[in-house]
Design a protein around this motif. Sequence first.
Motif, PDB file in Angstrom:
ATOM      1  N   GLN A 150      -5.965  -3.666  -9.861  1.00 35.22           N
ATOM      2  CA  GLN A 150      -4.885  -4.026  -8.717  1.00 35.22           C
ATOM      3  C   GLN A 150      -4.460  -5.461  -9.025  1.00 35.22           C
ATOM      4  OE1 GLN A 150      -5.596  -3.238  -4.433  1.00 35.22           O
ATOM      5  NE2 GLN A 150      -7.450  -1.948  -5.237  1.00 35.22           N
ATOM      6  N   PRO A 192      -2.296   1.967  -5.088  1.00 37.31           N
ATOM      7  CA  PRO A 192      -3.262   0.722  -5.117  1.00 37.31           C
ATOM      8  C   PRO A 192      -4.549   1.245  -4.877  1.00 37.31           C
ATOM      9  CG  PRO A 192      -1.129   0.149  -4.090  1.00 37.31           C
ATOM     10  CD  PRO A 192      -1.028   1.406  -4.613  1.00 37.31           C
ATOM     11  N   TYR A 193      -4.619   1.978  -3.713  1.00 35.81           N
ATOM     12  CA  TYR A 193      -6.252   2.384  -3.128  1.00 35.81           C
ATOM     13  C   TYR A 193      -6.951   3.156  -4.325  1.00 35.81           C
ATOM     14  CZ  TYR A 193      -4.462   6.995  -2.096  1.00 35.81           C
ATOM     15  OH  TYR A 193      -4.019   8.222  -2.190  1.00 35.81           O
ATOM     16  N   PRO A 195       0.780  -1.061  -0.020  1.00 33.29           N
ATOM     17  CA  PRO A 195      -0.013  -0.011   0.147  1.00 33.29           C
ATOM     18  C   PRO A 195       0.936   1.457   0.011  1.00 33.29           C
ATOM     19  CG  PRO A 195      -0.734  -1.479   1.785  1.00 33.29           C
ATOM     20  CD  PRO A 195       0.704  -1.878   1.307  1.00 33.29           C
ATOM     21  N   MET A 226      -7.343   2.391  -7.645  1.00 32.02           N
ATOM     22  CA  MET A 226      -7.421   1.413  -8.629  1.00 32.02           C
ATOM     23  C   MET A 226      -8.532   0.443  -8.310  1.00 32.02           C
ATOM     24  SD  MET A 226      -4.041   0.706 -10.432  1.00 32.02           S
ATOM     25  CE  MET A 226      -3.346  -0.171  -9.040  1.00 32.02           C
ATOM     26  N   SER A 227      -9.078   0.043  -9.154  1.00 27.90           N
ATOM     27  CA  SER A 227     -10.596  -0.969  -9.050  1.00 27.90           C
ATOM     28  C   SER A 227      -9.558  -2.330  -8.654  1.00 27.90           C
ATOM     29  CB  SER A 227     -11.057  -1.169 -10.228  1.00 27.90           C
ATOM     30  OG  SER A 227     -10.430  -1.735 -11.271  1.00 27.90           O
ATOM     31  N   GLY A 228     -10.382  -3.139  -8.258  1.00 24.58           N
ATOM     32  CA  GLY A 228      -9.717  -4.600  -7.898  1.00 24.58           C
ATOM     33  C   GLY A 228      -9.060  -5.197  -9.071  1.00 24.58           C
TER      34      GLY A 228
END
Lengths: 353, 263
Positions: free
Chosen positions: A139, A131-132, A88, A134-136
């Motif tokens: 990621q 990372p936070y 993260p 972006m979509s799953g």
Amino acid sequence: MAFLDVSKLTKSYGSNTVVKGVSFGFDKGEFISLLGPSGCGKTTILRMIAGFETPSSGTVMVDGQDITSLKPNQRQLGMVFQAYALFPNLNVGDNIGFGLKIAGVPAEERRARVVDMLKLIGLPGFETRYPYEMSGGQQQRVALARAIAPRPRMLLLDEPLSALDAKIRVSLREEIRAIQRELGITTVFVTHDQEEALSISDRIVVMNAGNIEQLGAPHDIYNTPKTRFVATFVGQLNNLDVTVADPVARTVSLDGQIITVPNLPAGISANAAMVLTVRPEVLSVGQRPGNDVTLNGTVEDVTFLGSVIRIRVKLGHNVVSLDTFNDQRAAPPQRGEVITVTLAGKDLLVLAN
Amino acid sequence: MKQNRFWAWVVFLAGAAYFVVPLAATFEFSLRMRRDYYSFDSYASVFSDPAFQATFSYSVVIGLFAIVMGIVVVVPAVYFVRLRMPWLRPFMEFVTLLPLIIPAIILVYGYIRLYNSSSIIPFTGSALGTDILLVFAYVTLALPYTYRAVDTGMRTIDVQTLTEAAQIAGANTVQIITSIILPNILVAVLSGAFLTFAIVIGEFTIASLLNRPAFGPYLQNIGANRAYEPAALAIISFIITWGAMGMINVLGRFAPRTSARTD
């Protein structure tokens, strides 16, 4: 010698043995799936290949090297986790370049590799995102790029699609397969989803309770399952209660109708009760070339699934479910309607329990 | 609804008065050094005292060392307990609470007995040795706070998966702790650091009994011998402590954001 060679691998926690002497070997560049219900030992095998678990006995060889006692950071493998596990505190570029940095690759070369990787996963220009942001799905693609950036000997995927929504899951699995083909990297993929395993793999290892049930190409596993577990876990299955008519002629009686079953094993006594199994798509409504068995039944239920219609039919005292393609010019059968169902005797399977 | 809020305010104001009135009185008193009108003379007197500057900077340096030492001891300990020995957690919780139960005076007498100049490890035999001992003591005193801050920080990240992701990429344990774990719990670590700092700045017992020129003994000495300066010093100490607490709140905004998404 196989590229990945797992030999007599066993793992016990106290008196509980979760992997019971599993052996398999795969060639370079193969895409292998470990498929099975939760608790079957598939993840434990992957974690032993990665080095996060120590086998109770057995060996893991990669490219002729025994890696059983190496630490995870000495194995030169790449891994993608179910929970993405991007760092993260690092942006996308630093996440992908992490392994290269640890390996001492100079900054210039690292940057170039990150650009290549982002192009490969279809996210060019994402270097400075966190990372936070972006979509799953994005990621997980970055996690894939991070795993393959240091050019590992093998790629390990631990249920990488399970945390994603259904649509993303399908598109990402196709993307993973395309990237794997392009790089030719040997890949071990763990999943409990049979559709995922069938669609993506060169070969599948079907596991149950710490043992290998069957190992083979997706169509082998599906078309000729060796055990009842494999047949029921991979795909839908119908059971037909029959009695043996003539063991020598390989015929059985289904509600009085005599059917020839080429798969009938030898050494069965006449009039013995047995269960035959059949895939839903083998049954067809109405005549079809090659079908030598005709049965009449009553429609019990109709499930409309879009391109496919699943019909439950009562045939004598057996209830079977069959799939037909949706025909836009004809209405689906109604409940209570009497229809003709045909099949080929050679498609009936006799499974060991 | 209106009624409820009225009584809530009454209770709140009564509670606030409990803290504010003595503080306001102290502040008012600190301004009365010059006869008949308010001035900041007492503050000027405090700041111009060379002993104030010397003891304050001494305590700041000791505090910084205690913070670094605390991080070096606590972060790896919490990390390994979370990762490898979770069954040890109740024991850790208990041990880290001991400094709150055992008075500092007992701790320092223990130190003096164990590390006096005629012992095997004569820490108190030199000024530097005594300073080191003082840092150790402060790490111990701050342990209940640093341990909990770091433990809470590690709860917010998936320590095991991040560790495995870093391991498979080739990182060793030191690299994992310094480049992955520590940056992700930095906010929690810093809030523990500010608490440590707040404790060290005002601490009297240990510094006094080890005979080190720290800020705490200086405060006590001024308090016993002057009239207005102690009030000014009390206000200054409050501001420093509150500053440290405020920093913890500010830092909370930079805590790592979750990235668990399914789309």
